[in-house]
Design a protein around this motif. Structure first.
Motif, PDB file in Angstrom:
ATOM      1  N   LEU A   1      50.725  19.879 -76.918  1.00 55.10           N
ATOM      2  CA  LEU A   1      51.576  19.485 -75.785  1.00 55.10           C
ATOM      3  C   LEU A   1      51.882  20.680 -74.876  1.00 55.10           C
ATOM      4  CD1 LEU A   1      54.099  17.008 -77.433  1.00 55.10           C
ATOM      5  CD2 LEU A   1      52.375  16.489 -75.694  1.00 55.10           C
ATOM      6  N   LYS A   2      52.179  21.824 -75.476  1.00 55.60           N
ATOM      7  CA  LYS A   2      52.502  23.013 -74.677  1.00 55.60           C
ATOM      8  C   LYS A   2      51.307  23.445 -73.835  1.00 55.60           C
ATOM      9  CE  LYS A   2      54.328  27.702 -74.933  1.00 55.60           C
ATOM     10  NZ  LYS A   2      55.145  27.540 -73.756  1.00 55.60           N
TER      11      LYS A   2
ATOM     12  N   GLN B   1      51.686  21.917 -69.336  1.00 50.18           N
ATOM     13  CA  GLN B   1      52.514  23.088 -69.106  1.00 50.18           C
ATOM     14  C   GLN B   1      53.685  22.779 -68.181  1.00 50.18           C
ATOM     15  OE1 GLN B   1      49.876  26.216 -67.922  1.00 50.18           O
ATOM     16  NE2 GLN B   1      48.939  26.338 -69.941  1.00 50.18           N
ATOM     17  N   GLU B   2      53.585  21.676 -67.452  1.00 48.70           N
ATOM     18  CA  GLU B   2      54.692  21.290 -66.567  1.00 48.70           C
ATOM     19  C   GLU B   2      55.923  20.830 -67.349  1.00 48.70           C
ATOM     20  OE1 GLU B   2      52.114  17.600 -67.048  1.00 48.70           O
ATOM     21  OE2 GLU B   2      51.724  19.707 -66.618  1.00 48.70           O
ATOM     22  N   TYR B   3      55.750  20.497 -68.622  1.00 43.55           N
ATOM     23  CA  TYR B   3      56.900  20.102 -69.437  1.00 43.55           C
ATOM     24  C   TYR B   3      57.790  21.293 -69.763  1.00 43.55           C
ATOM     25  CZ  TYR B   3      54.572  15.616 -70.374  1.00 43.55           C
ATOM     26  OH  TYR B   3      53.977  14.404 -70.265  1.00 43.55           O
ATOM     27  N   GLY B   4      57.240  22.487 -69.744  1.00 44.53           N
ATOM     28  CA  GLY B   4      58.016  23.692 -70.021  1.00 44.53           C
ATOM     29  C   GLY B   4      58.538  23.767 -71.449  1.00 44.53           C
TER      30      GLY B   4
END
Length: 159
Positions: free
Chosen positions: A114-115, A119-122
């Motif tokens: 997921l990371k 990457q927009e999830y921070g």
């Protein structure tokens, strides 16, 4: 030369173990190849696709645990029902620790995917490494449990 059934059973167990280990090594090699291709940016593959061989390995490791757990519960139930006792697993700490470690490993892998993929999830690195830290804690608890049990067995045998 006559081969006993006990040695034949051991040979079959060794062959099964070799087969299982070879499948696990193959899956890890496939993972490393996919990882190298993804990191070199030769392909724009999804990170979840890259980690698929690792999850297949996790399933291969989980299947014997489930099988052994069922056998332990079944044998303990038969023994204790004959004596009128309530059923208990043979080693619940081992089963729980093994399940915890596999769960922490899988959740760390998912968080890594997921990371890297979104990457927009921070997602903070703290949350990515939290399951790995928990698995180290589980290994520490398991090591302490094994040490205490071995010391207790030695004390009982000397008394």
């Amino acid at each position: 030369a006559v081969v006993s059934t006990q040695s034949t059973g051991r040979i079959q167990d060794i062959m099964k173990l070799k087969t299982c280990v070879s499948h696990i090594v193959l899956m890890q090699q496939i993972f490393l190849i996919l990882l190298c291709i993804k990191v070199d940016k030769e392909r724009a593959w999804n990170w979840f696709l890259v980690f698929t061989p690792v999850w297949i390995t996790d399933i291969l490791l989980l299947i014997p645990l489930i099988y052994e757990t069922v056998l332990i519960f079944r044998s303990r139930n038969e023994d204790q029902n004959a004596r009128g006792e309530s059923p208990k697993p043979k080693s619940p700490v081992f089963v729980a620790l093994y399940c915890l470690l596999l769960l922490c490993k899988a959740s760390a892998e998912i968080l890594i995917c997921l990371k890297n993929e979104h990457q927009e999830y921070g997602i903070s690195a703290y949350y990515v490494f939290l399951p790995i830290s928990l698995s180290f804690l589980g290994l520490l608890i398991g090591s302490i449990n094994i040490t205490v049990n071995s010391l207790n067995c030695r004390r009982r045998s000397t008394n």
